[in-house]
Design a protein around this motif. Structure first.
Motif, PDB file in Angstrom:
ATOM      1  N   TYR A 215       0.846  -1.193   0.000  1.00  0.00           N
ATOM      2  CA  TYR A 215       0.000   0.000   0.000  1.00  0.00           C
ATOM      3  C   TYR A 215       0.883   1.245   0.000  1.00  0.00           C
ATOM      4  O   TYR A 215       1.749   1.406   0.886  1.00  0.00           O
ATOM      5  N   GLY A 216       0.714   2.118  -0.957  1.00  0.00           N
ATOM      6  CA  GLY A 216       1.464   3.365  -1.015  1.00  0.00           C
ATOM      7  C   GLY A 216       2.957   3.124  -1.073  1.00  0.00           C
ATOM      8  O   GLY A 216       3.463   2.406  -1.931  1.00  0.00           O
ATOM      9  N   ASP A 217       3.687   3.757  -0.138  1.00  0.00           N
ATOM     10  CA  ASP A 217       5.148   3.640  -0.090  1.00  0.00           C
ATOM     11  C   ASP A 217       5.607   2.417   0.690  1.00  0.00           C
ATOM     12  O   ASP A 217       6.801   2.250   0.934  1.00  0.00           O
ATOM     13  N   TYR A 218       4.699   1.574   1.083  1.00  0.00           N
ATOM     14  CA  TYR A 218       5.045   0.476   1.983  1.00  0.00           C
ATOM     15  C   TYR A 218       4.668  -0.867   1.363  1.00  0.00           C
ATOM     16  O   TYR A 218       3.545  -1.076   0.920  1.00  0.00           O
ATOM     17  N   THR A 219       5.640  -1.773   1.334  1.00  0.00           N
ATOM     18  CA  THR A 219       5.395  -3.158   0.927  1.00  0.00           C
ATOM     19  C   THR A 219       6.087  -4.063   1.925  1.00  0.00           C
ATOM     20  O   THR A 219       7.285  -3.897   2.195  1.00  0.00           O
ATOM     21  N   GLY A 220       5.363  -5.012   2.490  1.00  0.00           N
ATOM     22  CA  GLY A 220       5.991  -5.874   3.478  1.00  0.00           C
ATOM     23  C   GLY A 220       5.244  -7.169   3.702  1.00  0.00           C
ATOM     24  O   GLY A 220       4.062  -7.291   3.373  1.00  0.00           O
ATOM     25  N   SER A 221       5.945  -8.152   4.240  1.00  0.00           N
ATOM     26  CA  SER A 221       5.328  -9.424   4.588  1.00  0.00           C
ATOM     27  C   SER A 221       6.005  -9.970   5.836  1.00  0.00           C
ATOM     28  O   SER A 221       7.156  -9.641   6.152  1.00  0.00           O
ATOM     29  N   LEU A 222       5.271 -10.818   6.537  1.00  0.00           N
ATOM     30  CA  LEU A 222       5.765 -11.426   7.766  1.00  0.00           C
ATOM     31  C   LEU A 222       5.196 -12.821   7.898  1.00  0.00           C
ATOM     32  O   LEU A 222       4.009 -13.043   7.642  1.00  0.00           O
ATOM     33  N   SER A 223       6.037 -13.767   8.281  1.00  0.00           N
ATOM     34  CA  SER A 223       5.573 -15.105   8.638  1.00  0.00           C
ATOM     35  C   SER A 223       6.280 -15.539   9.913  1.00  0.00           C
ATOM     36  O   SER A 223       7.475 -15.270  10.095  1.00  0.00           O
ATOM     37  N   ASP A 224       5.547 -16.168  10.800  1.00  0.00           N
ATOM     38  CA  ASP A 224       6.082 -16.584  12.099  1.00  0.00           C
ATOM     39  C   ASP A 224       5.515 -17.966  12.414  1.00  0.00           C
ATOM     40  O   ASP A 224       4.307 -18.117  12.599  1.00  0.00           O
ATOM     41  N   LEU A 225       6.384 -18.976  12.443  1.00  0.00           N
ATOM     42  CA  LEU A 225       5.980 -20.359  12.724  1.00  0.00           C
ATOM     43  C   LEU A 225       6.708 -20.832  13.972  1.00  0.00           C
ATOM     44  O   LEU A 225       7.923 -20.678  14.092  1.00  0.00           O
ATOM     45  N   LYS A 226       5.963 -21.426  14.893  1.00  0.00           N
ATOM     46  CA  LYS A 226       6.550 -21.862  16.154  1.00  0.00           C
ATOM     47  C   LYS A 226       5.897 -23.159  16.600  1.00  0.00           C
ATOM     48  O   LYS A 226       4.672 -23.298  16.573  1.00  0.00           O
ATOM     49  N   ALA A 227       6.711 -24.119  17.032  1.00  0.00           N
ATOM     50  CA  ALA A 227       6.219 -25.381  17.590  1.00  0.00           C
ATOM     51  C   ALA A 227       7.043 -25.710  18.828  1.00  0.00           C
ATOM     52  O   ALA A 227       8.262 -25.472  18.851  1.00  0.00           O
ATOM     53  N   SER A 228       6.407 -26.247  19.856  1.00  0.00           N
ATOM     54  CA  SER A 228       7.139 -26.534  21.095  1.00  0.00           C
ATOM     55  C   SER A 228       6.511 -27.700  21.843  1.00  0.00           C
ATOM     56  O   SER A 228       5.354 -28.077  21.615  1.00  0.00           O
ATOM     57  N   LEU A 229       7.298 -28.267  22.747  1.00  0.00           N
ATOM     58  CA  LEU A 229       6.869 -29.351  23.613  1.00  0.00           C
ATOM     59  C   LEU A 229       7.208 -28.959  25.044  1.00  0.00           C
ATOM     60  O   LEU A 229       8.363 -28.609  25.342  1.00  0.00           O
ATOM     61  N   VAL A 230       6.210 -28.993  25.937  1.00  0.00           N
ATOM     62  CA  VAL A 230       6.386 -28.551  27.318  1.00  0.00           C
ATOM     63  C   VAL A 230       6.079 -29.708  28.265  1.00  0.00           C
ATOM     64  O   VAL A 230       5.059 -30.395  28.121  1.00  0.00           O
ATOM     65  N   TRP A 231       6.972 -29.926  29.219  1.00  0.00           N
ATOM     66  CA  TRP A 231       6.723 -30.874  30.314  1.00  0.00           C
ATOM     67  C   TRP A 231       6.304 -30.077  31.538  1.00  0.00           C
ATOM     68  O   TRP A 231       7.048 -29.238  32.022  1.00  0.00           O
ATOM     69  N   GLN A 232       5.078 -30.327  32.026  1.00  0.00           N
ATOM     70  CA  GLN A 232       4.567 -29.616  33.181  1.00  0.00           C
ATOM     71  C   GLN A 232       5.127 -30.268  34.442  1.00  0.00           C
ATOM     72  O   GLN A 232       4.549 -31.181  35.013  1.00  0.00           O
ATOM     73  N   ALA A 233       6.278 -29.774  34.901  1.00  0.00           N
ATOM     74  CA  ALA A 233       7.014 -30.415  35.987  1.00  0.00           C
ATOM     75  C   ALA A 233       6.335 -30.258  37.342  1.00  0.00           C
ATOM     76  O   ALA A 233       6.389 -31.159  38.184  1.00  0.00           O
ATOM     77  N   THR A 234       5.708 -29.108  37.598  1.00  0.00           N
ATOM     78  CA  THR A 234       4.990 -28.850  38.840  1.00  0.00           C
ATOM     79  C   THR A 234       3.658 -28.198  38.473  1.00  0.00           C
ATOM     80  O   THR A 234       3.424 -27.862  37.307  1.00  0.00           O
ATOM     81  N   PRO A 235       2.768 -27.991  39.452  1.00  0.00           N
ATOM     82  CA  PRO A 235       1.488 -27.360  39.114  1.00  0.00           C
ATOM     83  C   PRO A 235       1.628 -26.003  38.435  1.00  0.00           C
ATOM     84  O   PRO A 235       0.731 -25.578  37.709  1.00  0.00           O
ATOM     85  N   HIS A 236       2.755 -25.315  38.649  1.00  0.00           N
ATOM     86  CA  HIS A 236       2.881 -23.959  38.105  1.00  0.00           C
ATOM     87  C   HIS A 236       4.117 -23.749  37.228  1.00  0.00           C
ATOM     88  O   HIS A 236       4.294 -22.653  36.691  1.00  0.00           O
ATOM     89  N   VAL A 237       4.968 -24.738  37.087  1.00  0.00           N
ATOM     90  CA  VAL A 237       6.217 -24.559  36.344  1.00  0.00           C
ATOM     91  C   VAL A 237       6.360 -25.648  35.286  1.00  0.00           C
ATOM     92  O   VAL A 237       6.211 -26.840  35.580  1.00  0.00           O
ATOM     93  N   GLY A 238       6.639 -25.243  34.052  1.00  0.00           N
ATOM     94  CA  GLY A 238       6.886 -26.180  32.966  1.00  0.00           C
ATOM     95  C   GLY A 238       8.232 -25.906  32.316  1.00  0.00           C
ATOM     96  O   GLY A 238       8.752 -24.786  32.373  1.00  0.00           O
ATOM     97  N   ILE A 239       8.787 -26.926  31.683  1.00  0.00           N
ATOM     98  CA  ILE A 239      10.068 -26.816  30.986  1.00  0.00           C
ATOM     99  C   ILE A 239       9.832 -27.165  29.528  1.00  0.00           C
ATOM    100  O   ILE A 239       9.233 -28.209  29.218  1.00  0.00           O
ATOM    101  N   GLY A 240      10.287 -26.299  28.607  1.00  0.00           N
ATOM    102  CA  GLY A 240       9.956 -26.486  27.201  1.00  0.00           C
ATOM    103  C   GLY A 240      11.131 -26.388  26.259  1.00  0.00           C
ATOM    104  O   GLY A 240      12.129 -25.729  26.527  1.00  0.00           O
ATOM    105  N   LEU A 241      10.990 -27.080  25.133  1.00  0.00           N
ATOM    106  CA  LEU A 241      11.898 -26.987  23.993  1.00  0.00           C
ATOM    107  C   LEU A 241      11.054 -26.749  22.748  1.00  0.00           C
ATOM    108  O   LEU A 241       9.929 -27.252  22.657  1.00  0.00           O
ATOM    109  N   GLY A 242      11.599 -26.005  21.794  1.00  0.00           N
ATOM    110  CA  GLY A 242      10.808 -25.727  20.609  1.00  0.00           C
ATOM    111  C   GLY A 242      11.661 -25.264  19.451  1.00  0.00           C
ATOM    112  O   GLY A 242      12.896 -25.249  19.516  1.00  0.00           O
TER     113      GLY A 242
END
Length: 276
Positions: A215-242
Protein backbone atom coordinates in the motif's frame (compact mmCIF):
# COMPACT_ATOMS: atom_id res chain seq x y z
CA UNK A 1 22.13 -10.04 34.05
CA UNK A 2 18.94 -11.32 32.40
CA UNK A 3 19.93 -14.93 33.12
CA UNK A 4 20.39 -14.20 36.86
CA UNK A 5 17.00 -12.48 37.04
CA UNK A 6 15.31 -15.41 35.29
CA UNK A 7 16.96 -17.91 37.65
CA UNK A 8 15.80 -15.94 40.69
CA UNK A 9 12.22 -15.79 39.39
CA UNK A 10 12.18 -19.52 38.66
CA UNK A 11 13.50 -20.43 42.12
CA UNK A 12 10.82 -18.30 43.77
CA UNK A 13 8.04 -19.78 41.64
CA UNK A 14 9.29 -23.33 42.18
CA UNK A 15 9.19 -22.73 45.92
CA UNK A 16 5.63 -21.43 45.71
CA UNK A 17 4.65 -24.42 43.58
CA UNK A 18 6.07 -26.82 46.16
CA UNK A 19 4.26 -25.09 49.01
CA UNK A 20 0.98 -25.36 47.11
CA UNK A 21 1.39 -28.97 45.96
CA UNK A 22 -1.92 -29.89 47.54
CA UNK A 23 -3.81 -27.58 45.18
CA UNK A 24 -5.59 -28.85 42.08
CA UNK A 25 -3.08 -29.12 39.30
CA UNK A 26 -3.00 -26.30 36.75
CA UNK A 27 -2.13 -27.04 33.13
CA UNK A 28 -1.67 -25.03 29.91
CA UNK A 29 -5.22 -25.84 28.79
CA UNK A 30 -7.01 -24.37 31.78
CA UNK A 31 -4.53 -21.81 33.15
CA UNK A 32 -5.71 -18.21 33.43
CA UNK A 33 -2.25 -16.72 32.85
CA UNK A 34 1.02 -18.06 31.43
CA UNK A 35 4.50 -16.59 30.99
CA UNK A 36 7.37 -18.20 29.06
CA UNK A 37 10.94 -16.94 29.46
CA UNK A 38 13.87 -18.28 27.49
CA UNK A 39 16.51 -17.88 24.83
CA UNK A 40 17.34 -18.95 21.29
CA UNK A 41 20.04 -21.09 19.74
CA UNK A 42 19.52 -19.58 16.33
CA UNK A 43 20.99 -18.34 13.11
CA UNK A 44 20.13 -14.85 11.89
CA UNK A 45 20.27 -13.38 8.40
CA UNK A 46 20.01 -9.61 7.77
CA UNK A 47 20.00 -8.09 4.28
CA UNK A 48 19.52 -4.34 3.96
CA UNK A 49 19.69 -1.45 1.50
CA UNK A 50 19.53 2.13 2.77
CA UNK A 51 19.36 4.95 0.19
CA UNK A 52 20.65 8.45 0.84
CA UNK A 53 18.45 10.76 2.91
CA UNK A 54 20.20 14.04 2.01
CA UNK A 55 21.50 12.90 -1.37
CA UNK A 56 20.37 10.89 -4.37
CA UNK A 57 22.81 8.08 -3.59
CA UNK A 58 21.38 4.59 -4.05
CA UNK A 59 22.47 2.24 -1.30
CA UNK A 60 24.12 -1.13 -1.88
CA UNK A 61 22.46 -4.41 -1.01
CA UNK A 62 24.37 -5.47 2.11
CA UNK A 63 24.46 -8.87 3.79
CA UNK A 64 25.43 -7.89 7.35
CA UNK A 65 26.69 -11.37 8.22
CA UNK A 66 28.94 -11.82 5.17
CA UNK A 67 30.15 -8.21 4.89
CA UNK A 68 30.94 -7.51 8.54
CA UNK A 69 31.11 -10.96 10.15
CA UNK A 70 28.34 -10.09 12.59
CA UNK A 71 27.67 -12.87 15.08
CA UNK A 72 24.60 -13.70 17.15
CA UNK A 73 24.30 -12.74 20.80
CA UNK A 74 21.93 -11.20 23.37
CA UNK A 75 19.04 -13.46 22.42
CA UNK A 76 16.04 -13.24 24.73
CA UNK A 77 12.35 -13.94 24.30
CA UNK A 78 9.28 -13.63 26.52
CA UNK A 79 5.76 -14.87 25.66
CA UNK A 80 2.65 -14.27 27.74
CA UNK A 81 -1.04 -15.20 27.45
CA UNK A 82 -4.03 -14.06 29.50
CA UNK A 83 -7.38 -15.83 29.18
CA UNK A 84 -9.75 -12.96 29.73
CA UNK A 85 -13.00 -14.90 29.89
CA UNK A 86 -14.49 -17.94 28.22
CA UNK A 87 -13.14 -18.26 24.68
CA UNK A 88 -11.31 -14.92 24.63
CA UNK A 89 -7.59 -14.39 25.30
CA UNK A 90 -4.77 -11.93 24.68
CA UNK A 91 -1.20 -12.92 23.77
CA UNK A 92 2.00 -10.89 23.76
CA UNK A 93 5.61 -11.51 22.65
CA UNK A 94 8.85 -9.63 23.19
CA UNK A 95 12.07 -10.61 21.44
CA UNK A 96 15.45 -8.89 21.14
CA UNK A 97 18.61 -9.60 19.15
CA UNK A 98 21.44 -7.03 19.35
CA UNK A 99 24.63 -7.68 17.40
CA UNK A 100 27.86 -5.95 16.40
CA UNK A 101 31.18 -6.68 14.69
CA UNK A 102 34.23 -4.87 13.30
CA UNK A 103 35.72 -5.85 9.95
CA UNK A 104 37.94 -4.48 7.16
CA UNK A 105 35.86 -3.92 4.04
CA UNK A 106 36.77 -5.87 0.91
CA UNK A 107 34.72 -3.51 -1.31
CA UNK A 108 33.20 -0.03 -1.32
CA UNK A 109 29.86 0.07 0.50
CA UNK A 110 27.18 2.73 -0.06
CA UNK A 111 25.02 3.05 3.07
CA UNK A 112 22.71 6.04 3.36
CA UNK A 113 24.54 9.24 2.43
CA UNK A 114 28.02 7.78 3.11
CA UNK A 115 30.39 5.64 1.04
CA UNK A 116 32.63 3.37 3.10
CA UNK A 117 35.75 2.68 0.99
CA UNK A 118 37.52 -0.61 0.50
CA UNK A 119 39.98 -1.25 3.32
CA UNK A 120 38.09 0.84 5.89
CA UNK A 121 37.85 -0.83 9.29
CA UNK A 122 34.12 -0.56 9.93
CA UNK A 123 31.98 -1.40 12.94
CA UNK A 124 28.47 -2.58 12.12
CA UNK A 125 25.68 -2.69 14.69
CA UNK A 126 22.15 -4.03 14.50
CA UNK A 127 19.61 -3.53 17.28
CA UNK A 128 16.37 -5.39 16.63
CA UNK A 129 13.34 -5.69 18.88
CA UNK A 130 10.02 -7.36 18.16
CA UNK A 131 6.79 -6.59 20.00
CA UNK A 132 3.61 -8.49 19.20
CA UNK A 133 0.10 -8.34 20.67
CA UNK A 134 -2.80 -10.51 19.49
CA UNK A 135 -6.39 -11.25 20.37
CA UNK A 136 -7.39 -14.94 20.12
CA UNK A 137 -10.78 -16.59 19.93
CA UNK A 138 -11.09 -20.30 20.75
CA UNK A 139 -13.27 -21.85 18.04
CA UNK A 140 -12.86 -25.47 19.10
CA UNK A 141 -12.11 -26.95 22.53
CA UNK A 142 -12.14 -30.44 24.00
CA UNK A 143 -10.77 -31.93 27.21
CA UNK A 144 -7.38 -32.62 25.62
CA UNK A 145 -6.90 -29.84 23.04
CA UNK A 146 -7.74 -26.27 22.09
CA UNK A 147 -7.73 -24.48 18.71
CA UNK A 148 -7.87 -20.69 18.35
CA UNK A 149 -7.71 -18.03 15.63
CA UNK A 150 -6.32 -14.58 16.21
CA UNK A 151 -5.60 -11.12 14.86
CA UNK A 152 -2.89 -8.78 16.08
CA UNK A 153 -0.05 -6.38 15.37
CA UNK A 154 3.66 -7.12 14.97
CA UNK A 155 6.01 -4.17 15.58
CA UNK A 156 9.62 -4.50 14.43
CA UNK A 157 11.89 -1.77 15.85
CA UNK A 158 15.16 -1.91 13.90
CA UNK A 159 18.26 0.28 14.10
CA UNK A 160 21.26 -0.37 11.84
CA UNK A 161 24.47 1.68 11.94
CA UNK A 162 28.00 1.79 10.48
CA UNK A 163 31.01 3.61 11.98
CA UNK A 164 34.50 3.92 10.48
CA UNK A 165 37.62 6.09 10.58
CA UNK A 166 39.09 6.68 7.13
CA UNK A 167 42.57 8.09 6.48
CA UNK A 168 43.12 9.91 3.18
CA UNK A 169 45.61 8.47 0.70
CA UNK A 170 49.16 9.40 1.75
CA UNK A 171 47.90 11.89 4.33
CA UNK A 172 47.74 11.70 8.10
CA UNK A 173 44.38 13.43 8.07
CA UNK A 174 41.42 11.22 8.86
CA UNK A 175 37.68 11.57 8.92
CA UNK A 176 34.88 9.86 10.78
CA UNK A 177 32.12 8.17 8.83
CA UNK A 178 28.90 7.56 10.74
CA UNK A 179 25.54 6.59 9.31
CA UNK A 180 22.44 4.97 10.76
CA UNK A 181 18.91 4.07 9.77
CA UNK A 182 15.99 3.15 11.98
CA UNK A 183 12.42 2.13 11.45
CA UNK A 184 9.38 1.10 13.40
CA UNK A 185 7.55 -1.18 11.00
CA UNK A 186 4.09 -2.31 12.17
CA UNK A 187 2.30 -5.15 10.40
CA UNK A 188 -1.11 -6.61 11.26
CA UNK A 189 -1.06 -10.40 11.44
CA UNK A 190 -3.58 -13.24 11.22
CA UNK A 191 -2.83 -16.42 13.10
CA UNK A 192 -3.80 -19.89 14.28
CA UNK A 193 -2.83 -21.45 17.62
CA UNK A 194 -3.22 -24.93 19.09
CA UNK A 195 -2.49 -26.75 22.37
CA UNK A 196 -2.66 -30.54 22.76
CA UNK A 197 -2.41 -32.57 25.96
CA UNK A 198 -0.13 -35.62 25.74
CA UNK A 199 0.56 -38.47 28.20
CA UNK A 200 2.80 -38.00 31.24
CA UNK A 201 2.15 -34.24 31.70
CA UNK A 202 3.50 -33.24 28.28
CA UNK A 203 1.83 -30.58 26.11
CA UNK A 204 2.43 -29.75 22.44
CA UNK A 205 1.82 -26.23 21.14
CA UNK A 206 1.86 -24.78 17.62
CA UNK A 207 1.51 -21.24 16.29
CA UNK A 208 1.37 -19.85 12.75
CA UNK A 209 1.06 -16.16 11.82
CA UNK A 210 1.22 -14.43 8.45
CA UNK A 211 0.43 -11.15 6.74
CA UNK A 212 1.25 -9.25 3.53
CA UNK A 213 0.64 -5.63 2.63
CA UNK A 214 1.32 -3.53 -0.47
CA UNK A 215 0.00 0.00 0.00
CA UNK A 216 1.46 3.36 -1.02
CA UNK A 217 5.15 3.64 -0.09
CA UNK A 218 5.04 0.48 1.98
CA UNK A 219 5.39 -3.16 0.93
CA UNK A 220 5.99 -5.87 3.48
CA UNK A 221 5.33 -9.42 4.59
CA UNK A 222 5.77 -11.43 7.77
CA UNK A 223 5.57 -15.11 8.64
CA UNK A 224 6.08 -16.58 12.10
CA UNK A 225 5.98 -20.36 12.72
CA UNK A 226 6.55 -21.86 16.15
CA UNK A 227 6.22 -25.38 17.59
CA UNK A 228 7.14 -26.53 21.09
CA UNK A 229 6.87 -29.35 23.61
CA UNK A 230 6.39 -28.55 27.32
CA UNK A 231 6.72 -30.87 30.31
CA UNK A 232 4.57 -29.62 33.18
CA UNK A 233 7.01 -30.42 35.99
CA UNK A 234 4.99 -28.85 38.84
CA UNK A 235 1.49 -27.36 39.11
CA UNK A 236 2.88 -23.96 38.11
CA UNK A 237 6.22 -24.56 36.34
CA UNK A 238 6.89 -26.18 32.97
CA UNK A 239 10.07 -26.82 30.99
CA UNK A 240 9.96 -26.49 27.20
CA UNK A 241 11.90 -26.99 23.99
CA UNK A 242 10.81 -25.73 20.61
CA UNK A 243 11.64 -24.35 17.19
CA UNK A 244 10.83 -20.96 15.70
CA UNK A 245 11.10 -19.73 12.10
CA UNK A 246 10.56 -15.99 11.55
CA UNK A 247 10.76 -14.14 8.20
CA UNK A 248 10.22 -10.42 7.76
CA UNK A 249 10.85 -8.17 4.76
CA UNK A 250 9.69 -4.74 3.64
CA UNK A 251 10.39 -1.85 1.30
CA UNK A 252 9.85 1.65 2.59
CA UNK A 253 10.29 5.23 1.35
CA UNK A 254 10.32 7.33 4.51
CA UNK A 255 12.47 10.01 6.11
CA UNK A 256 14.39 7.76 8.53
CA UNK A 257 14.50 4.68 6.31
CA UNK A 258 14.47 4.77 2.53
CA UNK A 259 15.27 1.29 1.24
CA UNK A 260 14.57 -2.30 2.12
CA UNK A 261 15.19 -4.71 4.99
CA UNK A 262 14.97 -8.49 5.12
CA UNK A 263 15.44 -10.22 8.46
CA UNK A 264 15.20 -13.99 8.89
CA UNK A 265 15.95 -16.05 11.97
CA UNK A 266 15.35 -19.65 12.89
CA UNK A 267 16.49 -22.22 15.39
CA UNK A 268 15.84 -24.10 18.59
CA UNK A 269 14.72 -22.44 21.78
CA UNK A 270 14.68 -23.47 25.44
CA UNK A 271 12.36 -21.87 27.96
CA UNK A 272 10.53 -22.17 31.26
CA UNK A 273 6.79 -21.51 31.60
CA UNK A 274 5.02 -20.12 34.66
CA UNK A 275 1.25 -20.69 34.77
CA UNK A 276 -1.60 -19.81 37.12
Amino acid sequence: MRINIIKAVLLCVAGIGGAQADEAKTNPLDSRFSLALGGFFLSTDINVRVNGDNSSQTGDDIDFDDTFGVGDFDRFRADAMWRIKGKHSVRGTYFTNNRSATNELSRDVNFGDETYPIGAVTTARSELQVFQVSYDYVFRRRDNYELAAGIGVHMLDAKLSLDATVTGGGSSASRELKESASTGAPLPVLGLRGIWQLPHDFYATALAQYFYIDYGDYTGSLSDLKASLVWQATPHVGIGLGYNDFRFKFRLDKEHFDGKLKWNYGGAMAFVTLIY
